[in-house]
Write a protein that holds these residues in place. Structure first.
Motif, PDB file in Angstrom:
ATOM      1  N   GLY A  32       0.801  -1.213   0.000  1.00 56.72           N
ATOM      2  CA  GLY A  32       0.000   0.000   0.000  1.00 56.72           C
ATOM      3  C   GLY A  32       0.831   1.260   0.000  1.00 56.72           C
ATOM      4  O   GLY A  32       0.497   2.253  -0.654  1.00 56.72           O
ATOM      5  N   SER A 209      -5.031  -7.148  -5.457  1.00 58.70           N
ATOM      6  CA  SER A 209      -4.413  -7.232  -4.135  1.00 58.70           C
ATOM      7  C   SER A 209      -5.357  -7.794  -3.086  1.00 58.70           C
ATOM      8  O   SER A 209      -4.904  -8.447  -2.138  1.00 58.70           O
ATOM      9  CB  SER A 209      -3.916  -5.856  -3.698  1.00 58.70           C
ATOM     10  OG  SER A 209      -5.002  -4.964  -3.519  1.00 58.70           O
ATOM     11  N   LYS A 211      -6.680  -6.578  -0.591  1.00 56.75           N
ATOM     12  CA  LYS A 211      -6.181  -6.283   0.753  1.00 56.75           C
ATOM     13  C   LYS A 211      -7.181  -5.487   1.575  1.00 56.75           C
ATOM     14  O   LYS A 211      -8.013  -4.752   1.054  1.00 56.75           O
ATOM     15  CB  LYS A 211      -4.850  -5.531   0.694  1.00 56.75           C
ATOM     16  CG  LYS A 211      -4.891  -4.112   0.132  1.00 56.75           C
ATOM     17  CD  LYS A 211      -3.502  -3.493   0.153  1.00 56.75           C
ATOM     18  CE  LYS A 211      -3.515  -2.051  -0.301  1.00 56.75           C
ATOM     19  NZ  LYS A 211      -3.861  -1.876  -1.719  1.00 56.75           N
ATOM     20  N   LEU A 213      -7.378  -3.393   5.671  1.00 56.66           N
ATOM     21  CA  LEU A 213      -6.562  -2.814   6.723  1.00 56.66           C
ATOM     22  C   LEU A 213      -7.050  -3.291   8.084  1.00 56.66           C
ATOM     23  O   LEU A 213      -8.249  -3.273   8.360  1.00 56.66           O
ATOM     24  CB  LEU A 213      -6.616  -1.286   6.653  1.00 56.66           C
ATOM     25  CG  LEU A 213      -6.085  -0.657   5.355  1.00 56.66           C
ATOM     26  CD1 LEU A 213      -6.242   0.862   5.392  1.00 56.66           C
ATOM     27  CD2 LEU A 213      -4.633  -1.038   5.123  1.00 56.66           C
ATOM     28  N   GLU A 229      -1.744  -4.273   6.610  1.00 59.76           N
ATOM     29  CA  GLU A 229      -2.444  -4.759   5.424  1.00 59.76           C
ATOM     30  C   GLU A 229      -2.502  -6.288   5.445  1.00 59.76           C
ATOM     31  O   GLU A 229      -1.474  -6.956   5.563  1.00 59.76           O
ATOM     32  CB  GLU A 229      -1.739  -4.283   4.151  1.00 59.76           C
ATOM     33  CG  GLU A 229      -1.790  -2.779   3.977  1.00 59.76           C
ATOM     34  CD  GLU A 229      -1.015  -2.297   2.775  1.00 59.76           C
ATOM     35  OE1 GLU A 229      -1.194  -1.133   2.403  1.00 59.76           O
ATOM     36  OE2 GLU A 229      -0.211  -3.068   2.222  1.00 59.76           O
ATOM     37  N   ARG A 230      -3.695  -6.822   5.326  1.00 60.04           N
ATOM     38  CA  ARG A 230      -3.909  -8.256   5.284  1.00 60.04           C
ATOM     39  C   ARG A 230      -4.714  -8.624   4.044  1.00 60.04           C
ATOM     40  O   ARG A 230      -5.384  -7.785   3.452  1.00 60.04           O
ATOM     41  CB  ARG A 230      -4.667  -8.726   6.530  1.00 60.04           C
ATOM     42  CG  ARG A 230      -3.963  -8.463   7.846  1.00 60.04           C
ATOM     43  CD  ARG A 230      -2.699  -9.289   8.003  1.00 60.04           C
ATOM     44  NE  ARG A 230      -2.192  -9.269   9.366  1.00 60.04           N
ATOM     45  CZ  ARG A 230      -0.976  -9.687   9.709  1.00 60.04           C
ATOM     46  NH1 ARG A 230      -0.163 -10.161   8.785  1.00 60.04           N
ATOM     47  NH2 ARG A 230      -0.589  -9.647  10.982  1.00 60.04           N
TER      48      ARG A 230
END
Length: 245
Positions: A32, A209, A211, A213, A229-230
């Motif tokens: 990110g 991505s 992703k 947070l 970020e996961r």
């Protein structure tokens, strides 16, 4: 069927991608904040053990910012290419430009040579992808011919647009120009809801991505309250379903 590649930053992300049916991952760090940097040797090993069908593609990029690299930065990346494959990567995602936006052909050749050499040493067929530096190139069709000539397997691109949705026309033209000689992988602002339109361009793969947070308290010296970020399992699941549909 269109391949789904998930950009992840840790082993949990790799296993989520596997469990939800993704084909492969692109592994990086600091996604990110920087757009992605080279992950650690240990992280590559951990993710390679997940056993995704098409394995782990490792982003090799030594810093954020310009894709124009000096000689020391190039040497670091050439070393990282070999280390990534030694750690278990099935491929690497690389690139570099000259001032003015043309592909740095000499560097691109050295990158693919380093990858192939290490692949032979490890008795592994490796893939080499040219990353989204491609979207900075003024003439993408000539650039595609250069990458084909060098033997690159894949190019990751939004069609030169800020995001894939705005670049659908160019993506379709790139697929036509490639004519099966190199894989065209769409990436950049992809959402599950846009995958049907992206697949309609004829691209070989879609990259996202997925992703989210997660709040975290790092404390003094630990990044403060910067969220982590996961990989979002639900987004991966929706993306795979959209591609299969």
């Amino acid at each position: 069927m269109t391949t789904i590649e998930i950009a992840v930053q840790d082993a949990d992300g790799a296993y989520i991608a596997l469990e939800e049916g993704a084909d492969r991952i692109e592994l990086c760090s600091a996604l990110g904040a920087t757009g992605g940097l080279t992950p650690s040797y240990g992280m590559i090993q951990s993710c390679a053990h997940a056993g995704l069908p098409q394995g782990v593609q490792v982003l090799v990029r030594s810093r954020a910012g310009s894709f124009v690299f000096d000689e020391r930065e190039k040497q670091v990346q050439l070393t990282d290419v070999k280390s990534a494959i030694l750690a278990g990567a099935r491929g690497v995602v690389v690139g570099g430009l000259m001032q003015g936006g043309r592909i740095d052909v000499e560097f691109a050749e050295h990158l693919i040579d380093a990858a192939r050499e290490e692949g032979r040493r490890c008795n592994r067929n490796v893939q080499v992808t040219f990353h989204r530096a491609f979207d900075m190139v003024p003439d993408q069709f000539s650039a595609l011919d250069v990458l084909i000539g060098l033997g690159y397997d894949r190019v990751l691109t939004s069609g030169g647009a800020p995001n894939v949705t705005e670049g659908l026309g160019r993506l379709s033209a790139l697929v036509h120009h490639a004519a099966g000689r190199i894989q065209i992988e769409a990436g950049g602002g992809v959402r599950p809801s846009s995958i049907a339109d992206i697949c309609a361009t004829g691209v070989d793969a879609v990259h996202l991505s997925a992703k989210m947070l997660v709040s975290a308290a790092g404390g003094p010296g630990g990044g403060g309250d910067t969220p982590i970020e996961r990989t979002d399992r639900h987004v991966v699941r929706a993306a795979v379903a959209a591609a299969h549909a």
